[in-house]
Design a protein around this motif. Structure first.
Motif, PDB file in Angstrom:
ATOM      1  N   LEU A 152      45.659 -15.049 -28.759  1.00  0.00           N
ATOM      2  CA  LEU A 152      45.138 -14.969 -30.123  1.00  0.00           C
ATOM      3  C   LEU A 152      45.724 -16.080 -30.994  1.00  0.00           C
ATOM      4  O   LEU A 152      45.029 -16.657 -31.835  1.00  0.00           O
ATOM      5  CB  LEU A 152      45.447 -13.595 -30.711  1.00  0.00           C
ATOM      6  N   ALA A 153      46.986 -16.423 -30.752  1.00  0.00           N
ATOM      7  CA  ALA A 153      47.628 -17.485 -31.521  1.00  0.00           C
ATOM      8  C   ALA A 153      47.119 -18.871 -31.119  1.00  0.00           C
ATOM      9  O   ALA A 153      47.128 -19.793 -31.927  1.00  0.00           O
ATOM     10  CB  ALA A 153      49.142 -17.415 -31.332  1.00  0.00           C
ATOM     11  N   ARG A 154      46.671 -19.022 -29.888  1.00  0.00           N
ATOM     12  CA  ARG A 154      46.279 -20.341 -29.385  1.00  0.00           C
ATOM     13  C   ARG A 154      44.775 -20.573 -29.340  1.00  0.00           C
ATOM     14  O   ARG A 154      44.317 -21.686 -29.543  1.00  0.00           O
ATOM     15  CB  ARG A 154      46.852 -20.543 -27.985  1.00  0.00           C
ATOM     16  N   ASP A 155      44.027 -19.528 -29.033  1.00  0.00           N
ATOM     17  CA  ASP A 155      42.580 -19.675 -28.859  1.00  0.00           C
ATOM     18  C   ASP A 155      41.893 -18.381 -29.309  1.00  0.00           C
ATOM     19  O   ASP A 155      41.461 -17.576 -28.493  1.00  0.00           O
ATOM     20  CB  ASP A 155      42.269 -19.979 -27.392  1.00  0.00           C
ATOM     21  N   PRO A 156      41.795 -18.181 -30.634  1.00  0.00           N
ATOM     22  CA  PRO A 156      41.228 -16.934 -31.142  1.00  0.00           C
ATOM     23  C   PRO A 156      39.819 -16.646 -30.645  1.00  0.00           C
ATOM     24  O   PRO A 156      39.471 -15.489 -30.407  1.00  0.00           O
ATOM     25  CB  PRO A 156      41.237 -17.112 -32.662  1.00  0.00           C
ATOM     26  N   ALA A 157      39.010 -17.679 -30.474  1.00  0.00           N
ATOM     27  CA  ALA A 157      37.634 -17.458 -30.020  1.00  0.00           C
ATOM     28  C   ALA A 157      37.627 -16.845 -28.621  1.00  0.00           C
ATOM     29  O   ALA A 157      36.878 -15.904 -28.351  1.00  0.00           O
ATOM     30  CB  ALA A 157      36.862 -18.771 -30.022  1.00  0.00           C
ATOM     31  N   ARG A 158      38.450 -17.359 -27.751  1.00  0.00           N
ATOM     32  CA  ARG A 158      38.522 -16.849 -26.371  1.00  0.00           C
ATOM     33  C   ARG A 158      39.150 -15.454 -26.343  1.00  0.00           C
ATOM     34  O   ARG A 158      38.686 -14.563 -25.652  1.00  0.00           O
ATOM     35  CB  ARG A 158      39.344 -17.822 -25.533  1.00  0.00           C
ATOM     36  N   ALA A 159      40.205 -15.278 -27.124  1.00  0.00           N
ATOM     37  CA  ALA A 159      40.891 -13.984 -27.162  1.00  0.00           C
ATOM     38  C   ALA A 159      40.033 -12.914 -27.842  1.00  0.00           C
ATOM     39  O   ALA A 159      40.142 -11.732 -27.511  1.00  0.00           O
ATOM     40  CB  ALA A 159      42.223 -14.113 -27.899  1.00  0.00           C
ATOM     41  N   GLY A 160      39.178 -13.333 -28.763  1.00  0.00           N
ATOM     42  CA  GLY A 160      38.379 -12.377 -29.523  1.00  0.00           C
ATOM     43  C   GLY A 160      37.487 -11.512 -28.668  1.00  0.00           C
ATOM     44  O   GLY A 160      37.412 -10.297 -28.858  1.00  0.00           O
ATOM     45  N   LEU A 161      36.824 -12.132 -27.726  1.00  0.00           N
ATOM     46  CA  LEU A 161      35.955 -11.366 -26.838  1.00  0.00           C
ATOM     47  C   LEU A 161      36.780 -10.367 -26.025  1.00  0.00           C
ATOM     48  O   LEU A 161      36.356  -9.233 -25.810  1.00  0.00           O
ATOM     49  CB  LEU A 161      35.176 -12.304 -25.916  1.00  0.00           C
ATOM     50  N   LEU A 187      42.494  -9.741 -35.059  1.00  0.00           N
ATOM     51  CA  LEU A 187      41.425 -10.650 -34.676  1.00  0.00           C
ATOM     52  C   LEU A 187      40.682 -11.157 -35.917  1.00  0.00           C
ATOM     53  O   LEU A 187      40.403 -12.354 -36.044  1.00  0.00           O
ATOM     54  CB  LEU A 187      40.457  -9.956 -33.721  1.00  0.00           C
ATOM     55  N   LEU A 188      40.381 -10.274 -36.849  1.00  0.00           N
ATOM     56  CA  LEU A 188      39.639 -10.677 -38.048  1.00  0.00           C
ATOM     57  C   LEU A 188      40.449 -11.597 -38.956  1.00  0.00           C
ATOM     58  O   LEU A 188      39.868 -12.301 -39.794  1.00  0.00           O
ATOM     59  CB  LEU A 188      39.151  -9.450 -38.814  1.00  0.00           C
ATOM     60  N   ASP A 210      30.192 -16.345 -34.063  1.00  0.00           N
ATOM     61  CA  ASP A 210      29.511 -15.280 -34.794  1.00  0.00           C
ATOM     62  C   ASP A 210      29.297 -14.020 -33.958  1.00  0.00           C
ATOM     63  O   ASP A 210      29.416 -12.905 -34.467  1.00  0.00           O
ATOM     64  CB  ASP A 210      28.164 -15.780 -35.328  1.00  0.00           C
ATOM     65  N   GLU A 211      28.981 -14.178 -32.667  1.00  0.00           N
ATOM     66  CA  GLU A 211      28.751 -13.007 -31.807  1.00  0.00           C
ATOM     67  C   GLU A 211      30.013 -12.158 -31.683  1.00  0.00           C
ATOM     68  O   GLU A 211      29.953 -10.930 -31.719  1.00  0.00           O
ATOM     69  CB  GLU A 211      28.290 -13.437 -30.406  1.00  0.00           C
ATOM     70  N   VAL A 212      31.156 -12.822 -31.542  1.00  0.00           N
ATOM     71  CA  VAL A 212      32.434 -12.098 -31.428  1.00  0.00           C
ATOM     72  C   VAL A 212      32.784 -11.461 -32.762  1.00  0.00           C
ATOM     73  O   VAL A 212      33.220 -10.305 -32.817  1.00  0.00           O
ATOM     74  CB  VAL A 212      33.556 -13.034 -30.937  1.00  0.00           C
ATOM     75  N   LEU A 213      32.578 -12.193 -33.842  1.00  0.00           N
ATOM     76  CA  LEU A 213      32.863 -11.660 -35.170  1.00  0.00           C
ATOM     77  C   LEU A 213      32.019 -10.419 -35.439  1.00  0.00           C
ATOM     78  O   LEU A 213      32.531  -9.397 -35.914  1.00  0.00           O
ATOM     79  CB  LEU A 213      32.603 -12.727 -36.235  1.00  0.00           C
ATOM     80  N   ARG A 236      18.728  -8.252 -31.890  1.00  0.00           N
ATOM     81  CA  ARG A 236      18.216  -6.938 -32.294  1.00  0.00           C
ATOM     82  C   ARG A 236      18.886  -5.803 -31.527  1.00  0.00           C
ATOM     83  O   ARG A 236      19.095  -4.720 -32.075  1.00  0.00           O
ATOM     84  CB  ARG A 236      16.708  -6.907 -32.106  1.00  0.00           C
ATOM     85  N   MET A 237      19.218  -6.042 -30.246  1.00  0.00           N
ATOM     86  CA  MET A 237      19.849  -4.982 -29.453  1.00  0.00           C
ATOM     87  C   MET A 237      21.203  -4.582 -30.055  1.00  0.00           C
ATOM     88  O   MET A 237      21.492  -3.405 -30.223  1.00  0.00           O
ATOM     89  CB  MET A 237      20.042  -5.424 -28.004  1.00  0.00           C
ATOM     90  N   MET A 238      22.006  -5.584 -30.407  1.00  0.00           N
ATOM     91  CA  MET A 238      23.324  -5.266 -30.959  1.00  0.00           C
ATOM     92  C   MET A 238      23.210  -4.696 -32.376  1.00  0.00           C
ATOM     93  O   MET A 238      23.993  -3.827 -32.746  1.00  0.00           O
ATOM     94  CB  MET A 238      24.214  -6.506 -30.928  1.00  0.00           C
ATOM     95  N   ALA A 239      22.245  -5.173 -33.135  1.00  0.00           N
ATOM     96  CA  ALA A 239      22.037  -4.595 -34.462  1.00  0.00           C
ATOM     97  C   ALA A 239      21.664  -3.124 -34.329  1.00  0.00           C
ATOM     98  O   ALA A 239      22.152  -2.276 -35.080  1.00  0.00           O
ATOM     99  CB  ALA A 239      20.962  -5.371 -35.216  1.00  0.00           C
ATOM    100  N   ALA A 240      20.819  -2.806 -33.343  1.00  0.00           N
ATOM    101  CA  ALA A 240      20.432  -1.412 -33.104  1.00  0.00           C
ATOM    102  C   ALA A 240      21.625  -0.593 -32.651  1.00  0.00           C
ATOM    103  O   ALA A 240      21.784   0.568 -33.045  1.00  0.00           O
ATOM    104  CB  ALA A 240      19.315  -1.347 -32.065  1.00  0.00           C
TER     105      ALA A 240
END
Length: 186
Positions: free
Chosen positions: A78-87, A113-114, A122-125, A162-166
């Motif tokens: 998380l400290a080095r690569d938040p995008a990778r750690a986020g998932l 993470l936030l 955006d997908e991870v967020l 749409r699937m994730m929004a649902a």
């Protein structure tokens, strides 16, 4: 004089030994992160997964003894690569919830993470927001639950997912229904 048997040799931060140890530790953490990604890919708790309850239990049983190491690797990543750690945080949050430190630990990882929001895809967020909304709902913090869920749903919609929004809508509906019930009983 005290015995030095069984102790690591002392190295100053400037010595080549300290540098090589640091490089080896970095390499080890990267390998652990790769292993953690493979574990997370097999998680039966992400949205598209279709696993039986028995398969979910098997995965949890496999992950539980590794939770201390998982925590260390996630904090490092998380400290080095938040995008990778986020998932990974999103995929493993149910493991923390069910076998780790419970809802508090899952919520803490998602909140950490936030804090890295600008670095997150955006997908991870969107997934982190939706999962944090769930966590806040279970903690009976309806206002925060609704805000996180709505933001996640809006982001999924902007992404055209749409699937994730649902997927995010039922919890958001529960929050709104709870708000209405709470208002009605006042």
């Amino acid at each position: 004089t005290p015995s030095t048997a069984g102790r690591l040799p002392e190295c100053s931060a400037a010595s080549p030994d300290a540098e090589s140890v640091a490089a080896e530790l970095e390499t080890l953490r990267r390998r652990q992160l790769q292993l953690l990604e493979r574990i997370a890919e097999r998680s039966p708790f992400f949205i598209a997964a279709k696993f039986s309850a028995q398969e979910q239990l098997v995965w949890l049983d496999e992950v539980e003894p590794m939770l201390p190491d998982i925590r260390e690797v996630l904090a490092w990543a998380l400290a080095r690569d938040p995008a990778r750690a986020g998932l990974l945080v999103c995929r493993l949050s149910t493991g923390f919830l069910l076998r780790g430190g419970g809802g508090h630990e899952a919520r803490t990882w998602l909140e950490r993470l936030l804090q890295e929001r600008p670095a997150l895809p955006d997908e991870v967020l969107a997934e982190a927001l939706a999962r944090l909304g769930d966590s806040r709902l279970h903690a009976h913090d309806l206002e925060a639950a609704a805000a996180f869920r709505r933001e996640g749903i809006d982001l999924y919609r902007r992404l055209g997912n749409r699937m994730m929004a649902a997927w995010a809508l039922p919890t958001a509906s529960c929050v709104v229904s709870s708000d209405v019930l709470t208002l009605g009983s006042s």
